[in-house]
Design a protein around this motif. Structure first.
Motif, PDB file in Angstrom:
ATOM      1  N   THR A 231       0.862  -1.190   0.000  1.00  0.00           N
ATOM      2  CA  THR A 231       0.000   0.000   0.000  1.00  0.00           C
ATOM      3  C   THR A 231       0.896   1.236   0.000  1.00  0.00           C
ATOM      4  N   ARG A 232       0.280   2.380  -0.240  1.00  0.00           N
ATOM      5  CA  ARG A 232       1.071   3.622  -0.196  1.00  0.00           C
ATOM      6  C   ARG A 232       1.642   3.852   1.209  1.00  0.00           C
ATOM      7  N   ASP A 233       0.855   3.563   2.238  1.00  0.00           N
ATOM      8  CA  ASP A 233       1.381   3.751   3.607  1.00  0.00           C
ATOM      9  C   ASP A 233       2.604   2.875   3.837  1.00  0.00           C
ATOM     10  N   ASP A 234       2.500   1.605   3.421  1.00  0.00           N
ATOM     11  CA  ASP A 234       3.665   0.701   3.539  1.00  0.00           C
ATOM     12  C   ASP A 234       4.867   1.300   2.810  1.00  0.00           C
ATOM     13  N   ALA A 235       4.614   1.750   1.583  1.00  0.00           N
ATOM     14  CA  ALA A 235       5.730   2.224   0.748  1.00  0.00           C
ATOM     15  C   ALA A 235       6.396   3.443   1.378  1.00  0.00           C
ATOM     16  N   LEU A 236       5.594   4.322   1.980  1.00  0.00           N
ATOM     17  CA  LEU A 236       6.179   5.503   2.632  1.00  0.00           C
ATOM     18  C   LEU A 236       7.035   5.089   3.827  1.00  0.00           C
ATOM     19  N   GLN A 237       6.562   4.074   4.555  1.00  0.00           N
ATOM     20  CA  GLN A 237       7.369   3.577   5.688  1.00  0.00           C
ATOM     21  C   GLN A 237       8.664   2.942   5.181  1.00  0.00           C
ATOM     22  N   ALA A 238       8.572   2.196   4.064  1.00  0.00           N
ATOM     23  CA  ALA A 238       9.774   1.562   3.497  1.00  0.00           C
ATOM     24  C   ALA A 238      10.777   2.631   3.060  1.00  0.00           C
ATOM     25  N   LEU A 239      10.256   3.726   2.510  1.00  0.00           N
ATOM     26  CA  LEU A 239      11.132   4.822   2.090  1.00  0.00           C
ATOM     27  C   LEU A 239      11.851   5.425   3.308  1.00  0.00           C
ATOM     28  N   THR A 240      11.104   5.700   4.371  1.00  0.00           N
ATOM     29  CA  THR A 240      11.722   6.280   5.570  1.00  0.00           C
ATOM     30  C   THR A 240      12.755   5.317   6.155  1.00  0.00           C
ATOM     31  N   ASP A 241      12.422   4.041   6.138  1.00  0.00           N
ATOM     32  CA  ASP A 241      13.345   3.033   6.665  1.00  0.00           C
ATOM     33  C   ASP A 241      14.669   3.058   5.885  1.00  0.00           C
ATOM     34  N   PHE A 242      14.573   3.169   4.562  1.00  0.00           N
ATOM     35  CA  PHE A 242      15.789   3.247   3.741  1.00  0.00           C
ATOM     36  C   PHE A 242      16.576   4.515   4.064  1.00  0.00           C
ATOM     37  N   LEU A 243      15.866   5.643   4.137  1.00  0.00           N
ATOM     38  CA  LEU A 243      16.563   6.913   4.388  1.00  0.00           C
ATOM     39  C   LEU A 243      17.231   6.903   5.759  1.00  0.00           C
ATOM     40  N   ASP A 244      16.550   6.341   6.758  1.00  0.00           N
ATOM     41  CA  ASP A 244      17.097   6.333   8.124  1.00  0.00           C
ATOM     42  C   ASP A 244      18.291   5.394   8.260  1.00  0.00           C
ATOM     43  N   HIS A 245      18.238   4.245   7.580  1.00  0.00           N
ATOM     44  CA  HIS A 245      19.207   3.195   7.905  1.00  0.00           C
ATOM     45  C   HIS A 245      20.172   2.798   6.791  1.00  0.00           C
ATOM     46  N   ARG A 246      19.869   3.138   5.513  1.00  0.00           N
ATOM     47  CA  ARG A 246      20.719   2.584   4.462  1.00  0.00           C
ATOM     48  C   ARG A 246      21.245   3.620   3.461  1.00  0.00           C
ATOM     49  N   LEU A 247      20.544   4.740   3.314  1.00  0.00           N
ATOM     50  CA  LEU A 247      20.973   5.711   2.294  1.00  0.00           C
ATOM     51  C   LEU A 247      22.423   6.149   2.481  1.00  0.00           C
ATOM     52  N   ALA A 248      22.833   6.420   3.721  1.00  0.00           N
ATOM     53  CA  ALA A 248      24.176   6.972   3.951  1.00  0.00           C
ATOM     54  C   ALA A 248      25.271   6.023   3.465  1.00  0.00           C
ATOM     55  N   ALA A 249      24.972   4.721   3.455  1.00  0.00           N
ATOM     56  CA  ALA A 249      25.985   3.751   2.993  1.00  0.00           C
ATOM     57  C   ALA A 249      25.662   3.219   1.595  1.00  0.00           C
ATOM     58  N   PHE A 250      24.615   3.745   0.968  1.00  0.00           N
ATOM     59  CA  PHE A 250      24.197   3.221  -0.346  1.00  0.00           C
ATOM     60  C   PHE A 250      25.313   3.353  -1.379  1.00  0.00           C
ATOM     61  N   GLY A 251      25.887   4.559  -1.471  1.00  0.00           N
ATOM     62  CA  GLY A 251      26.857   4.834  -2.530  1.00  0.00           C
ATOM     63  C   GLY A 251      28.004   3.842  -2.568  1.00  0.00           C
ATOM     64  N   ARG A 276       3.579   2.293  -8.530  1.00  0.00           N
ATOM     65  CA  ARG A 276       3.200   3.710  -8.364  1.00  0.00           C
ATOM     66  C   ARG A 276       2.597   4.009  -7.007  1.00  0.00           C
ATOM     67  N   LEU A 277       3.004   3.210  -6.014  1.00  0.00           N
ATOM     68  CA  LEU A 277       2.569   3.517  -4.654  1.00  0.00           C
ATOM     69  C   LEU A 277       3.270   4.788  -4.184  1.00  0.00           C
ATOM     70  N   ILE A 278       4.489   5.000  -4.673  1.00  0.00           N
ATOM     71  CA  ILE A 278       5.213   6.250  -4.413  1.00  0.00           C
ATOM     72  C   ILE A 278       5.767   6.758  -5.738  1.00  0.00           C
ATOM     73  N   SER A 279       6.166   8.037  -5.745  1.00  0.00           N
ATOM     74  CA  SER A 279       6.607   8.625  -7.014  1.00  0.00           C
ATOM     75  C   SER A 279       8.111   8.886  -6.982  1.00  0.00           C
ATOM     76  N   PRO A 280       8.739   8.897  -8.152  1.00  0.00           N
ATOM     77  CA  PRO A 280      10.176   9.215  -8.169  1.00  0.00           C
ATOM     78  C   PRO A 280      10.455  10.607  -7.623  1.00  0.00           C
ATOM     79  N   ALA A 281       9.551  11.566  -7.864  1.00  0.00           N
ATOM     80  CA  ALA A 281       9.794  12.937  -7.377  1.00  0.00           C
ATOM     81  C   ALA A 281       9.878  12.940  -5.850  1.00  0.00           C
TER      82      ALA A 281
END
Ligand code: FAD
Ligand code: SF4
Length: 509
Positions: A231-251, A276-281
């Protein structure tokens, strides 16, 4: 009825242009699950389940909002093919217009147009606001270019959308931080890794999983580990989870691979984007805001933005330029059958066993596993591109043709003859040895090209260079790689050719 509004399984966004002037008094939404969509390629159970689960949740949201909806579940009687069912629906509803945004496959788009014509109806294709560049704008960008290069497109997109720029120039002085971003974990391995947030199936998702197990028992893959956002709610939580825990080491770690660690620092939201639960923008803006807050450095954020703003939009543009030509392409004349172990993981090559077994279990492999393990092997072996394409479209939960086909046929198999990448992504076992721990404990030796202990990737790599010598020896970007063939003696080459022939024979269908 005024509009029959068609919503396909990968168009699950309420802000879609098809809903702009939706009038519940005279319009209806049409959605359908049909088994033909899981059978035109032999779809992984988790892939089918993901689509059904996300569609059912979206349908529940439409009903809550009071939208009139015709929803056909997978086990309902009627034609197996989606468009045949739509044909019946049009005949009984007799709308004044068919409305949709562009489907993710040219097959469906052409079918929709043909159906509308057959019923004498206008088919109105509303603009697709999910993407940051439209297919028409991309086509104008591509006009007159014989080769399409992601890097040029990406810089154009950065400027167009004013992303990571400082007075029109790239922030930090570089467009690209690849030199900092291609690390391997070395012998010590990745150490502790942040496990991505799981999404336990609720009752609706359970119903989808049960239906798939009942209707497609012999299809590849498993559903036991299914925990995707639906769902969109799930996807937004997944996005926050990535930003909080994995983005900094992604590169730094985006190209690395490690046994039994499918996620590493990857985003794990291609499914959410593609449905399309979340958008690239919003994904890009969220990553940029972490950079502005000092929570991730420029190399990681740029590396991430490059994937979403660059590669994802680029491959979509390439697909829609000429989908039929892309799907039929086979520039290297590859004819071998796809080895049967792609569907089972049963092979003594440890890297392939690991990546394919993981894929069957969860429907996911990250980019380098897809490109440099399964894709590289098919390229080196000379598998017919159409068979490679059918496998990738079937086996990954995030597979939709507009994104899968250019990645597989263009980037990974060089079937388009270099329209979208400058040279084939061909590498020997040495690359896999450097980027993973797969070679430890494998019965083959990545440095050996001939003999029974030789790594099949390495044998087939040299054989690939040899077989395509004439095509690439004077190629501006590939000549250096091909020149390395000159280091091999005739007897070494003969041994390689002989073993490559035996390997190919052993994987014939
Ligand atoms: P990350 O690695 O964390 O990347 C972040 C996001 O960037 C992804 O979610 C994705 O939306 C985008 N992205 C990254 N690389 C690409 C790319 N090359 N093309 C498009 N988007 C990209 N991606 C799909 O979504 N569906 C497919 O069917 C698909 N098939 C592929 C087939 C082959 C042969 C190859 C080499 C790549 C394929 N990809 C496909 C691209 C890529 O492998 C996946 O998008 C990625 O692995 C998804 O995992 P993630 O969300 O953890 O991505
Ligand atoms: Fe794969 Fe070759 Fe390494 Fe074995 S030695 S894991 S086959 S690359």
């Amino acid at each position: 009825m005024r509009h029959l509004v068609i919503v396909f399984g990968d168009q699950l966004n309420m802000d879609s242009a098809v809903f702009d002037d939706f009038d519940p008094g005279q319009d209806r939404v049409w959605m359908a699950e049909r088994r033909g969509e899981s059978e035109h390629v032999w779809s992984h159970k988790a892939r089918t389940a993901l689509f059904l689960a996300a569609m059912r949740h979206f349908a529940a949201g439409l009903r809550e909002r009071g939208y009139p909806l015709d929803y056909t579940p997978i086990d309902a009687p009627g034609p197996d093919a989606l468009l045949d069912l739509l044909d019946q629906a049009i005949a009984s509803a007799r709308p004044q217009r068919l409305l949709a945004v562009r489907p993710g496959e040219h097959r469906l788009r052409a079918g929709l147009r043909a159906l509308a014509d057959a019923h004498g109806l206008p088919y109105v294709e509303r603009p697709d606001r999910h993407f940051l560049v439209s297919a028409d704008e991309f086509s104008r960008w591509a006009k007159g270019k014989t080769q399409l290069r992601m890097e040029h497109f990406y810089r154009w997109m950065r400027r167009r959308h004013d992303i990571l720029l400082d007075d029109g120039e790239p922030l930090g002085g570089q467009w690209n931080y690849d030199t900092q971003n291609r690390k391997s974990f070395g012998r010590q391995g990745p150490g502790w890794l942040p496990a991505p947030m799981p999404f336990a199936p609720d009752a609706i998702t359970r119903s989808a999983l049960d239906d798939v197990e009942a209707m497609f028992p012999d299809h590849p893959g498993e559903t036991g580990a299914f925990d995707w956002p639906v769902t969109r709610d799930d996807a937004l939580q997944a996005l926050t989870d990535f930003l909080d825990h994995r983005l900094a080491a992604f590169g730094p770690w985006q190209d690395a691979m490690w046994t039994s660690e499918p996620w590493l620092y990857h985003a794990r939201f291609s499914t959410s984007l593609n449905l399309r639960l979340i958008s690239p923008a919003e994904v890009i803006e969220a990553a940029l805001s972490r950079y502005r807050q000092g929570q991730a450095d420029l190399a990681s954020v740029e590396g991430f933005v490059r994937q979403v703003l660059g590669w994802r939009e680029f491959v979509r543009g390439v697909y829609w330029l000429a989908p039929e030509r892309l799907l039929a392409s086979n520039a290297l004349g590859a004819r071998q059958a796809l080895p049967a172990f792609y569907w089972t993981g049963q092979t003594d090559m440890r890297c392939l066993r690991e990546v394919i077994t993981q894929t069957l279990r969860i429907g996911y492999a990250h980019h380098i596993q897809r490109l440099m393990v399964t894709g590289n092997f098919a390229l080196l072996l000379g598998v017919e591109p159409a068979q490679v394409h059918a496998w990738y479209l079937a086996i990954y939960v995030d597979a939709v043709e507009w994104v899968e086909a250019p990645n597989t046929l263009g980037m990974s198999q060089f079937a388009d003859g270099g329209r979208m990448v400058s040279k084939p992504y061909a590498a020997s076992g040495r690359y896999i040895e450097r980027m993973s721990d797969y070679c430890e404990g494998c019965r083959y030796q990545p440095g050996k090209a001939a003999g029974e202990e030789a790594c099949p990737f390495t044998t087939l790599y040299w054989d690939f260079l040899d077989r395509h010598r004439d095509r690439f020896r004077h190629h501006p970007r590939a000549a250096l790689q091909w020149r390395s063939l000159d280091r091999l003696s005739e007897s070494q080459l003969a041994a390689i050719r002989e073993r490559a022939g035996r390997l190919r024979e052993s994987w014939k269908a």
